[in-house]
Design an enzyme around this catalytic site. Sequence first.
Site, PDB file in Angstrom:
ATOM      1  N   TYR A  71       3.628  65.259  35.316  1.00 31.52           N
ATOM      2  CA  TYR A  71       3.093  66.462  34.675  1.00 31.52           C
ATOM      3  C   TYR A  71       1.606  66.568  35.032  1.00 31.52           C
ATOM      4  O   TYR A  71       0.875  65.565  34.962  1.00 31.52           O
ATOM      5  CB  TYR A  71       3.301  66.354  33.158  1.00 31.52           C
ATOM      6  CG  TYR A  71       2.646  67.469  32.389  1.00 31.52           C
ATOM      7  CD1 TYR A  71       3.139  68.767  32.470  1.00 31.52           C
ATOM      8  CD2 TYR A  71       1.524  67.230  31.612  1.00 31.52           C
ATOM      9  CE1 TYR A  71       2.528  69.797  31.782  1.00 31.52           C
ATOM     10  CE2 TYR A  71       0.908  68.257  30.917  1.00 31.52           C
ATOM     11  CZ  TYR A  71       1.411  69.544  31.000  1.00 31.52           C
ATOM     12  OH  TYR A  71       0.803  70.555  30.325  1.00 31.52           O
ATOM     13  N   ASP A 109       8.114  59.721  29.003  1.00 29.30           N
ATOM     14  CA  ASP A 109       7.818  61.073  28.539  1.00 29.30           C
ATOM     15  C   ASP A 109       9.147  61.830  28.567  1.00 29.30           C
ATOM     16  O   ASP A 109       9.630  62.218  29.623  1.00 29.30           O
ATOM     17  CB  ASP A 109       6.776  61.710  29.470  1.00 29.30           C
ATOM     18  CG  ASP A 109       6.427  63.141  29.064  1.00 29.30           C
ATOM     19  OD1 ASP A 109       7.235  63.766  28.350  1.00 29.30           O
ATOM     20  OD2 ASP A 109       5.356  63.617  29.483  1.00 29.30           O
TER      21      ASP A 109
HETATM   22  C1  LIG Z   1       3.573  70.025  28.258  1.00 28.29           C
HETATM   23  C2  LIG Z   1       3.792  68.621  28.684  1.00 28.29           C
HETATM   24  C3  LIG Z   1       2.891  67.608  28.330  1.00 28.29           C
HETATM   25  C4  LIG Z   1       1.604  67.890  27.574  1.00 28.29           C
HETATM   26  O1  LIG Z   1       1.841  68.363  26.286  1.00 28.29           O
HETATM   27  P1  LIG Z   1       0.877  69.395  25.500  1.00 28.29           P
HETATM   28  O2  LIG Z   1       1.587  69.577  24.207  1.00 28.29           O
HETATM   29  O3  LIG Z   1       0.767  70.632  26.322  1.00 28.29           O
HETATM   30  O4  LIG Z   1      -0.443  68.710  25.346  1.00 28.29           O
HETATM   31  C5  LIG Z   1       3.184  66.304  28.732  1.00 28.29           C
HETATM   32  N1  LIG Z   1       4.285  66.028  29.446  1.00 28.29           N
HETATM   33  C6  LIG Z   1       5.177  66.976  29.824  1.00 28.29           C
HETATM   34  C7  LIG Z   1       6.380  66.593  30.615  1.00 28.29           C
HETATM   35  C8  LIG Z   1       4.957  68.304  29.455  1.00 28.29           C
HETATM   36  O5  LIG Z   1       5.825  69.241  29.847  1.00 28.29           O
END
Ligand SMILES: *Cc1c(COP(=O)(O)O)cnc(C)c1O
Length: 385
Positions: free
Chosen positions: A106, A178
């Site tokens: 990301y 993640d």
């Molecule tokens: C959007 C996103 C983030 C970051 O999150 P925010 O809520 O925008 O700070 C991290 N990892 C992935 C895979 C994302 O899609």
Amino acid sequence: MTDFAPYGFATRAIHAGQEPDPTTGSVIVPIHATSTYAQDGVGGLRGGFEYSRTGNPTRAALEECMAALEGGRHGRAFASGMAATDTALRAMCRPGDHVVIPNDAYGGTFRLIDKVLSQWGVEHTPVPLSDVDAVRAAVRPNTKVIWVETPTNPLLNIADIALLAQVAHSAGARLVVDNTFASPYLQSPLALGADVVLHSTTKYVGGHSDVVGGILVTSDDELDSAFGFLQNSAGAVPGPFDAWLTLRGIKTLEVRMEKHSDNAELVVQALLRHPRVTSVLYPGLPEHPGHEVAAKQMKRFGGMISFTVEGGEAAALEVCSRTKLFTLAESLGGVESLIEHPGKMTHASTAGSMLEVPADLVRVSVGIESGDDLVADLVAALDQA
Ligand SMILES: *Cc1c(COP(=O)(O)O)cnc(C)c1O
């Protein structure tokens, strides 16, 4: 407190951490809009709360619910996914330590590691996580974390969580997943051996594009204490209304993810049939290189699709500007369909680096509108582009 572990996913989503309020009977967790809490004598806390940066009952309900959904013991909620990412990395890394990250991470995660944490001496190596030998080769004696996204954003590559957990643990490192793209409904990283699961709850978990947030879930007591210490010390916490909106979204997570997956399958079939589409990236396709692993570790394949179009960047930008139902916007995971050009939008910060994405790539977040309408909208945009 009821132990929700034996219950099904949808039951946990609707009830875990959210039992009726003992004082009023309120069926829905109240928005505890308070910064502080009356004490019965010095130190006499009524519900364990003293100050809302440290803890808030609405936030605590969200943390308990998300822990139950990921099958973890502890949850810690943050003001954004990036705040959760920052907390996780700072809890696990010291100057001189090293992190292995996906080479199509990301964009915000890459920026944080490459531009911010590097200033504090945290080193990193981007690798294709679908190549386990490349991951093994990137691990060093000072590697503390292997950071996993699967499916990745925006290329939808698949990493084998169970295998990477073994690689991390045999090197004395931790595996962080993640899980934003899959959601806790489609994929359970802790059960596959991950140490920490992270979500940008802004996406599928909240699900309605109306709130930004993040969460860390772990079953490791020591890690959770480190996360809690930073959560309170640095203070990147969500407010009670944000926590409440996220909880409200979570209740329908299972039915939303099923519909996102149904609609995505329809859209994928239409894209495969369209003459202007040169490739379709979706882990549900048998020809996708990560299909076998995805089928093993995911319940279904979710609502994110990327595809390339004939005519390069100009054609990709055309398609993005011609849809009517798919709104041209960053972000993903909401009930409404979105379309974007990663090279010029979400992943613009990777230009010129080894994480740069193809110029003819379009990414869609397939929403839960009527599937036929979505197919017709995308086909019409492609016909005109
Ligand atoms: C959007 C996103 C983030 C970051 O999150 P925010 O809520 O925008 O700070 C991290 N990892 C992935 C895979 C994302 O899609």
